[in-house]
Design an enzyme around this catalytic site. Sequence first.
Site, mmCIF file in Angstrom:
data_model
loop_
_atom_site.group_PDB
_atom_site.id
_atom_site.type_symbol
_atom_site.label_atom_id
_atom_site.label_comp_id
_atom_site.label_asym_id
_atom_site.label_seq_id
_atom_site.Cartn_x
_atom_site.Cartn_y
_atom_site.Cartn_z
ATOM 1 C CD GLU A 1 4.059 -0.291 3.576
ATOM 2 O OE1 GLU A 1 4.976 -1.154 3.575
ATOM 3 O OE2 GLU A 1 4.269 0.922 3.405
ATOM 4 C CG PHE B 1 8.575 9.665 -6.415
ATOM 5 C CD1 PHE B 1 9.689 8.827 -6.450
ATOM 6 C CD2 PHE B 1 8.047 10.015 -5.180
ATOM 7 C CE1 PHE B 1 10.254 8.364 -5.277
ATOM 8 C CE2 PHE B 1 8.614 9.551 -4.003
ATOM 9 C CZ PHE B 1 9.720 8.722 -4.051
ATOM 10 C CD GLN B 2 6.917 6.718 -2.853
ATOM 11 O OE1 GLN B 2 6.013 7.383 -2.361
ATOM 12 N NE2 GLN B 2 7.843 6.103 -2.132
ATOM 13 C CE LYS C 1 -0.386 14.457 -1.031
ATOM 14 N NZ LYS C 1 1.057 14.717 -0.904
ATOM 15 C CG MET D 1 6.873 -28.367 3.639
ATOM 16 S SD MET D 1 6.539 -30.029 4.218
ATOM 17 C CE MET D 1 5.053 -29.774 5.157
#
Lengths: 561, 185
Positions: free
Chosen positions: A50, A112-113, A162, A475
Site C-alpha cells: 500500500e 481485528f484490523q 464496512k 548519503m
Amino acid sequence: MVEMIGAKALIHALEKEGVDIVFGLPGGANLPIYDALVDANFRHILVRHEQSASHMADGYARIKRKAGVCFATSGPGATNLITGIATAHADSSPMIAVTGQVPLAMIGKDAFQETDIIGVANPCTKYAFQPRSAHEIPETVKKAFYIAESGRPGPVLIDIPKDVQQSSADMNFPELIKVRGYSPVVDADLSQLGKSVEILLNAERPIIMGGGGVILSGAFSELQAVAEILMAPVVTTFKGKGSFPENHPLAMGPIGMHGHAEANKMILEADCILAVGARFSDRSVGRYDEFGRGMSIIHMDVDPAEIGKNKSVDVAVIGDVKSSLRTLVKMLSKVIVKKDQDNPWVRRRKELIDHYAETLKDYPRDLTARKALKKLREILPANSIATTEVGQCQMWASLHFDVISPGTFFSSTGLGTMGFGFPASIGAKAARPVVPVVDIAGDGSFNMTENSLAVSVLDNLPVIVFLMNNYMLGMVAQWQRTFYNRRYSGVHQRNCPDYVKIAQAYGAQGIKAQSLSELEKAIRSALKMEVATVIDIIIDPEEDVYPFVIPGTGLKDMVTG
Amino acid sequence: MVTTTLPSTPTAPTPTTTLAEKIGGWHILSALLENKPGVLFRVTNLFRARNFNIESITVGSTEQPDLSRMTITLNSDERTLDQLAKQLRKLIDVVEVKVLDTDKTVYRELALIKMNAGDPTTRMEITNFASIFRANILDIGKETITVELTGTPDKIEAFKNLVDHFGITQLARTGVSALPRGAEL
Ligand SMILES: Cc1ncc(C[n+]2csc(CCOP(=O)(O)OP(=O)(O)O)c2C)c(N)n1
C-alpha cells in the site's frame, strides 16, 4: 435521488470527479468497495504494497495537478498508506486516500484490523473524514476533492466503516458544496503588490526564488515574465527545481544544503528577494536567523500561515501565486519594458557560474554520478519526466540534471522518503503515458519499493530506473565520513541483490552499465523498450556530494569539496 | 452569601490591574469551531505538534447549536500569537479565530478552592475574605471550606495568595471564557 449502497456511491462519486485511475489493494474491510469497483469506469492498479499505492497516487497528482486516488483496507492496509500520505502532505500534493474501517459498532473495541486511522492521519492530512452513514458519502467525496485540490493542496483521508459501505441509502450527488471554515481562494492584495513593485524596481540586485508553489499553481510563464522584465536571476528551492527552465540565461538552479554553489553565493549578494511559493525551509536557507539579513524580502504564498512562520518578511502577498504573478507582470509592464540586459548584476551571475565550473571538480573516475546524469540529460527528450529517490542520488540529480521543460521534475523534498521515486514514477507515467519517465535512484531506496516492478510490467506503465548503485546507503555513509571520522555503521548493502536479475524476474529489462559508453547504450535501449528498464550503474561508494552546507551553518559557510 | 465585613483585611485588587500588565504578552484568542466529534482533538493536537504552549482552554456551546466557542489564553510574543491564530484558521473545522484585545473584552474564570478550616477563627477569616472577593461558600465541613470564585485570573491568583497559608487542599479552575465588549462580534 438514487438508492444505492455506500460502496457504489463512492465509486460513482469518484467517477463524477473525473477519476481515471485508482491505486490500491483490497482486504476484509473494503471488500464492498472492491466489489463495486468491478463496474467502475476507471482503471484500478493492484499494487504489491500500500505504501506504493500512495506514492503512485502522489506521482500521478504531481504531473496531472489534480488529486491522485488510493485505496486500502483497515488496520495494516491503512497504516501502510501513511508514509505516502505524509510524503504528499509534506510536499502539498493533492491526494484522496480511501480506507476501509471495521463496522461502526466495532469501533473502539480493538476489533481485528482496527486502527484509529483518523487519529494516526490527523497530523499528516489536510483533513480526514469518517462518514457515519451511507448517505453522507457523495457529499464527503465532493468535499474531499475540493479540500485536497484547492488552496495549498494536500492529502485527504476518507475512512469508511464496512457497514457504511454496505448499507443502502437515497443518494444525492451535489454539484457544488461549501465547507464552512474553509475559504482557500484569496485574491492578491493590490496594495501589497504595489509595494512589491516599488521595492523590486528600486533594487539593484534583485533575485527571484522559485518554490514548489510555482509548480503547484503552474505559474511557469508568469515567473519567467517577471524574471525577464526585471532581469533578475532565478534560483529555486529544491522543491521548486524546474519551476524555471534551468537552461534559461537567468537560471541558477536550486539553493540549499546541496544547492548549486553559484546559487547559494548569488542569493547572499542580492539586495532583494522575491520568494514565490516557497517556505524558507531549513534545507533551503540554512540558518533562518542569518538568511536574508539586510535584504528586502517579498513573500508570495497561497497559505497565510507560511507568512512569518520561518522568516519575517517585508512584504507578504497572500494568494494563488499564478494570479499574484500575473498581476505583478501587468503592474511592472506599466512602468518599464525591461531592465538593462547587460548590467553588472546579470554579469555577476555568469561570473559565478564560470568560477564554480572551474573550481568544482568531478570525482576522479570514468563513470561518476555527474557524468552519468549529464549523459542522461543529453539523451532524454526535454519533455521527459524525472523523479528521484532520496540520498546522494537525489542531490546529484538536483546538481547535475537540468530541468528544461518546467514542471517535469519532482521529488520527495519535504519528507525525504526513500522508496518514493519508483512508484511515483509509475504514477507519473499513468498521468502522462506519452513521455519517457525516469526515476533517478539509489540502490537503498529502490530496495524499499522495488516490488512495484510488477505493476510497471503488468499494467503497462514502463519507466526507467536510473539506478546509481554504490551498494551503500550512500548519503548516510557520506555523513559518517564527514562527521563520524569514517566510522561506518549500518550502511553497507553488500552486493545484494543483483538488480539485473531482479528486473528480469519481474519481466522487465535489466542492464548493467560499468562505463559511460555502456550507459549511453543502456539509456537508448531503455527509451526504445516497451517494458520497464532498470539500468544498474556501478559508481564508486566513496563519491561525495558537493557543495555541502553543513546543518546548523549558513549558506555562506558552504563547503565546496 | 456571607455579608460580614472587617475593616482590617486586605481589599480585592481593583479590576484595572490585569494579568497582561503584570506578565507582558498575555493573550486571549476566541475561536468558533464546528460542534462535532474529533474537533477538539484536532485543535489540541495542533498545539502539541507545533509546540504551542497554552495557558488555558475552555470549550462550550454558543448561541448557535452547531458551533462551539473555544477560548484560549497564552503567554507569548506577538509572532507566536500570530502563528497560532494562522495555524488555527487553517484547520478546516475552525470557522473563525479572533485575537481579543484584553481592554475591550470581558473575561472571567471560575475557581473552586477547598481549604483547611478546622478552627472557628479560620472559618471566620475565610468567610470574610470570601465576602470581599464576592466569592460564594459552597460547602462547609468540620475540617474544610469550599469557595467558588469568579473573576479575572489575577483576581483568582490574589485570593489564592491570601488563603494559601490556611492550606489549600484542592483547587479546580475552569480557564478563561471571554466575549468582546459592547456590540462588537
Ligand atoms: C524511509 C527512509 N529511511 C531512512 C532514510 C534516511 N536516509 C536518507 S538518505 C539514505 C541513504 C539512501 O541510500 P540510497 O538510496 O542507496 O541512495 P544514495 O545515497 O546511495 O545515493 C538514508 C538511509 C530516509 N530518508 N528514508
